[in-house]
Design an enzyme around this catalytic site. Structure first.
Site, PDB file in Angstrom:
ATOM      1  N   HIS A   1      28.479  -1.120 -10.998  1.00 36.28           N
ATOM      2  CA  HIS A   1      28.539  -2.377 -10.230  1.00 36.28           C
ATOM      3  C   HIS A   1      29.558  -3.250 -10.959  1.00 36.28           C
ATOM      4  O   HIS A   1      29.698  -3.153 -12.182  1.00 36.28           O
ATOM      5  CB  HIS A   1      27.225  -3.146 -10.265  1.00 36.28           C
TER       6      HIS A   1
ATOM      7  N   ASP B 276      28.334  -4.704 -14.107  1.00 35.33           N
ATOM      8  CA  ASP B 276      28.043  -3.798 -15.235  1.00 35.33           C
ATOM      9  C   ASP B 276      29.277  -3.675 -16.123  1.00 35.33           C
ATOM     10  O   ASP B 276      29.161  -3.381 -17.313  1.00 35.33           O
ATOM     11  CB  ASP B 276      27.739  -2.359 -14.776  1.00 35.33           C
TER      12      ASP B 276
ATOM     13  N   GLU C  29      23.073   3.406   0.667  1.00 35.16           N
ATOM     14  CA  GLU C  29      22.006   3.995  -0.152  1.00 35.16           C
ATOM     15  C   GLU C  29      20.683   3.458   0.380  1.00 35.16           C
ATOM     16  O   GLU C  29      20.284   2.329   0.071  1.00 35.16           O
ATOM     17  CB  GLU C  29      22.210   3.605  -1.617  1.00 35.16           C
TER      18      GLU C  29
ATOM     19  N   GLU D 165      18.972   8.605  -2.826  1.00 37.43           N
ATOM     20  CA  GLU D 165      18.317   8.537  -4.146  1.00 37.43           C
ATOM     21  C   GLU D 165      16.905   9.109  -4.035  1.00 37.43           C
ATOM     22  O   GLU D 165      16.123   8.705  -3.174  1.00 37.43           O
ATOM     23  CB  GLU D 165      18.269   7.090  -4.643  1.00 37.43           C
TER      24      GLU D 165
ATOM     25  N   HIS E 223      14.020   6.635  -4.050  1.00 36.69           N
ATOM     26  CA  HIS E 223      13.940   5.829  -2.827  1.00 36.69           C
ATOM     27  C   HIS E 223      13.302   6.646  -1.703  1.00 36.69           C
ATOM     28  O   HIS E 223      12.579   6.111  -0.872  1.00 36.69           O
ATOM     29  CB  HIS E 223      15.327   5.369  -2.391  1.00 36.69           C
TER      30      HIS E 223
ATOM     31  N   ASP F 111      21.864   9.939  -5.744  1.00 33.99           N
ATOM     32  CA  ASP F 111      21.430   9.284  -6.973  1.00 33.99           C
ATOM     33  C   ASP F 111      20.291  10.124  -7.528  1.00 33.99           C
ATOM     34  O   ASP F 111      19.167  10.139  -6.996  1.00 33.99           O
ATOM     35  CB  ASP F 111      20.990   7.832  -6.718  1.00 33.99           C
TER      36      ASP F 111
ATOM     37  N   ASP G   9      10.222   1.817  -8.170  1.00 29.10           N
ATOM     38  CA  ASP G   9      11.408   2.612  -8.483  1.00 29.10           C
ATOM     39  C   ASP G   9      11.474   2.800 -10.000  1.00 29.10           C
ATOM     40  O   ASP G   9      12.063   1.995 -10.704  1.00 29.10           O
ATOM     41  CB  ASP G   9      12.626   1.813  -7.977  1.00 29.10           C
TER      42      ASP G   9
ATOM     43  N   ASP H 287      12.941   5.205 -11.640  1.00 27.06           N
ATOM     44  CA  ASP H 287      14.253   5.735 -12.060  1.00 27.06           C
ATOM     45  C   ASP H 287      14.158   6.658 -13.272  1.00 27.06           C
ATOM     46  O   ASP H 287      14.863   6.485 -14.270  1.00 27.06           O
ATOM     47  CB  ASP H 287      15.224   4.576 -12.383  1.00 27.06           C
TER      48      ASP H 287
ATOM     49  N   ASP I 298      21.165   7.896 -11.634  1.00 33.02           N
ATOM     50  CA  ASP I 298      20.670   6.516 -11.544  1.00 33.02           C
ATOM     51  C   ASP I 298      19.272   6.544 -12.178  1.00 33.02           C
ATOM     52  O   ASP I 298      18.256   6.390 -11.506  1.00 33.02           O
ATOM     53  CB  ASP I 298      20.640   6.069 -10.082  1.00 33.02           C
TER      54      ASP I 298
END
Ligand code: XLS
Ligand code: NI
Ligand code: NI
Length: 439
Positions: free
Chosen positions: A101, A104, A232, A268, A271, A296, A307, A309, A338
Site C-alpha cells: 500500500h 507501507d 479483493e 484471499e 476472506h 492472497d 481475519d 491472516d 498477506d
C-alpha cells in the site's frame, strides 16, 4: 547489500528428509511439474505491510517484534531501511515479488504533496536497489481505510473532498505501480460498506465506487498500465457489511458497471472463510468466470471469526487451491503472503520460518494437485456424473436449443425417471486422502 539477517543462511531446497529449519522440504524452484517449473507455477510475493511493518500489536497489547531495522519509525531513513531489509529477505528466500500500500512504503505526511514526494523518492530507491536482481512489484494499492478521512468510506464517502483524496491516492499508487513494473493493481474496499442503512445511500455509494474504478482504468491505461485491476472481496471487517462480499458479488458488480474486461479477482483465503465459503469455492467461482487473477495466500482460524491472516499450513486447502489454479491455467498475478507471524513469534528467524512454511505448503499443494489431475479419478467421476448430457437430448439442453414442451413430452413418455447416479462423496474423499498420503 544490508546485513539484517546475517545469521540466517540462504534458504535452499534440501528435500523431505531434511531437518534443517532453514531449508525447503518441498519447494524446489527448478523442478518441473506439468510442463512448468515450480517457481513459474508459484509466483510468491512478500506483503510489505505484514513482513516489514507489523510488529505484533493487537488491541490488548503493544508490539512484540522490532521492525525498526535500526532507524526511527516514521522517518524516510526507516522507510529506506525497510527497502534494504525487504530485498535482503526476498533474496535469501528466492522470492521475486512484493506487494504494497502507498503508506507501507513511506510514512504519510500531513500534506499529500509531501506524501507524493516521498513516494517518488522511495520508488527511485527501490528501483536502484532492485537493479540487476529479478525482484519486481506484483501489485500496488492505495490504503483508503486507515486515515480518519475515510471513516465514511473512500469511493463510498459522503464527502466530495474526501472522494478527491481517494482519487489522488489511486492516481499516485497507479503511477508508482507502473514505475515499479507491477503486474496488477488492487482495490480492497476496507471502508466501502456500511454499519447501518439508517445513514447510508447504498445506490449512490456503489455508483461512486464504480466511477472511481472506471477513472482508475482510464488513467491506468493512459499511462501504459497493461496489467489487471483486481477486486479483493471480503464480507466484513472492518465494516459490518462490505460491498465486495465475495467473488460472486464482486463479479456481478463489475459486470453491472462494464468493468469486467479490466478487472479480475484477488482471492484471499481468510476472506473466503469469513464469507462462509471455502478458499476453493472462491477460486472456482473466479475461474469459471474467467476472472481468477491473483491470490492472497493465508489462512484463518475456524475457531475465530476474524481475519487472522495466518501463514498457510493446511495442505488439504493448498492442494484444492492449486487444483483450481492449475485448471485455470495459472495466475496472471501471484501468491501474495498477506500473512503475519503470530504475536509471540517475534524474531527474525520466525519471519523466515513463516515463509518457509507458506512456500512449502503451496509447493506440496502444487505437487498433490498435479497428482490428483494425473490420477484422474476425480475428473473422471465428475465427467461420468454428468454423462447423461452427452446424449442427443442432453446436448440440446446444454446448447439451449430445446423447449419446455419438448422436455415435458419426454417426461410424460418416461412416466417416472430412474434415480440419478450416486454422488459418491465418501469414496471421493478417500481418493483425496490416498493421493495426499501415499508418499
Ligand atoms: C485486509 C486485506 C488487505 C488487502 C490489501 O483484510 O487483506 O490487506 O490485501 O489492501
Ligand atoms: Ni489481502
Ligand atoms: Ni485480509
Amino acid at each position: 547489500m544490508s546485513n539484517f539477517f546475517d545469521n540466517i543462511p540462504e534458504i535452499k531446497f534440501e528435500g523431505k528428509d531434511s531437518k534443517n529449519p532453514f531449508a525447503f522440504k518441498y519447494y524446489d524452484p527448478k523442478r518441473v511439474i506439468m510442463g512448468k517449473t515450480m517457481e513459474e507455477h508459484l509466483p510468491f510475493a512478500m506483503a510489505w505491510w505484514h513482513n516489514l511493518g507489523a510488529n505484533g500489536v493487537d488491541m490488548f497489547g503493544r508490539g512484540t517484534a522490532d521492525k525498526s531495522f535500526g532507524q526511527t519509525e516514521g522517518t524516510m531513513e526507516h522507510a529506506k531501511a525497510k527497502v534494504d531489509a525487504g530485498i535482503e529477505f526476498m533474496k535469501k528466500l528466492g522470492i521475486k515479488y512484493y506487494c504494497w500500500h502507498d503508506v507501507d512504503l513511506v510514512p504519510e505526511a500531513d500534506d499529500i504533496n509531501e506524501t507524493n514526494r516521498r513516494l517518488d523518492e522511495i520508488s527511485d530507491y527501490i528501483l536502484e536497489k532492485t537493479k540487476g536482481t529479478d525482484i519486481k512489484c506484483l501489485w500496488g494499492t492505495a490504503n483508503m481505510f486507515g486515515n480518519p478521512r475515510f471513516m465514511n468510506g473512500a469511493g463510498s464517502t459522503n464527502s466530495v473532498d474526501v472522494y478527491c483524496f481517494a482519487a489522488a491516492q489511486v492516481k499516485k499508487a497507479l503511477d508508482i505501480t507502473v514505475k515499479l513494473g507491477g503486474r496488477g493493481y488492487v482495490f480492497w474496499g476496507g471502508r466501502e460498506g456500511y454499519e447501518t442503512l439508517l445513514n447510508t445511500d447504498v445506490k449512490l455509494e456503489q455508483e461512486n465506487i464504480a466511477n472511481l474504478m472506471k477513472m482508475a482504468v482510464k488513467y491506468g491505461r493512459s499511462i501504459g498500465f497493461t496489467g489487471d485491476f483486481y477486486i479483493e472481496p471480503k464480507p466484513k471487517e472492518p465494516m459490518k457489511h462490505q460491498y465486495d462480499f465475495d467473488a460472486a458479488t464482486a463479479i456481478g458488480f463489475l459486470r453491472q458497471y462494464g468493468l469486467d474486461k479490466d478487472f479480475k479477482m484477488n482471492i484471499e483465503a481468510n476472506h473466503a472463510t469469513l464469507a462462509q465459503h471455502t478458499f476453493q469455492h472462491e477460486l472456482c467461482i473466479s475461474r469459471i468466470n474467467g476472472m481468477l487473477g491473483s491470490v492472497d495466500a493465508n489462512q484463518g482460524d475456524p475457531l475465530l471469526g476474524w481475519d487472522t491472516d495466518e501463514f498457510p499450513c493446511n495442505v488439504y486447502d493448498s492442494t484444492m487451491a492449486m487444483y483450481e489454479i492449475l485448471k485455470a491455467g495459472g495466475l496472471t498475478g501471484g501468491l501474495n503472503f498477506d500473512s503475519k507471524n503470530r504475536r509471540p513469534s517475534n524474531t527474525y528467524e520466525d519471519m523466515f520460518h513463516a515463509f518457509i512454511l507458506g512456500m512449502d505448503t503451496f509447493a506440496l499443494g502444487l505437487i498433490k494437485a498435479a497428482e490428483l489431475i494425473e490420477d484422474g479419478r476425480i475428473d473422471n467421476f465428475i465427467k461420468e456424473k454428468y454423462s447423461s448430457y452427452e446424449t442427443e437430448l442432453g446436448q440440446k439442453i446444454r446448447k439451449g436449443e430445446t423447449t419446455l414442451e419438448e422436455l415435458s413430452n419426454k417426461a410424460l413418455e418416461l412416466k417416472k425417471p430412474e434415480n440419478p447416479i450416486s454422488g459418491r462423496q465418501e469414496y471421493l474423499e478417500g481418493v483425496i486422502n490416498n493421493v495426499l498420503f501415499r508418499g
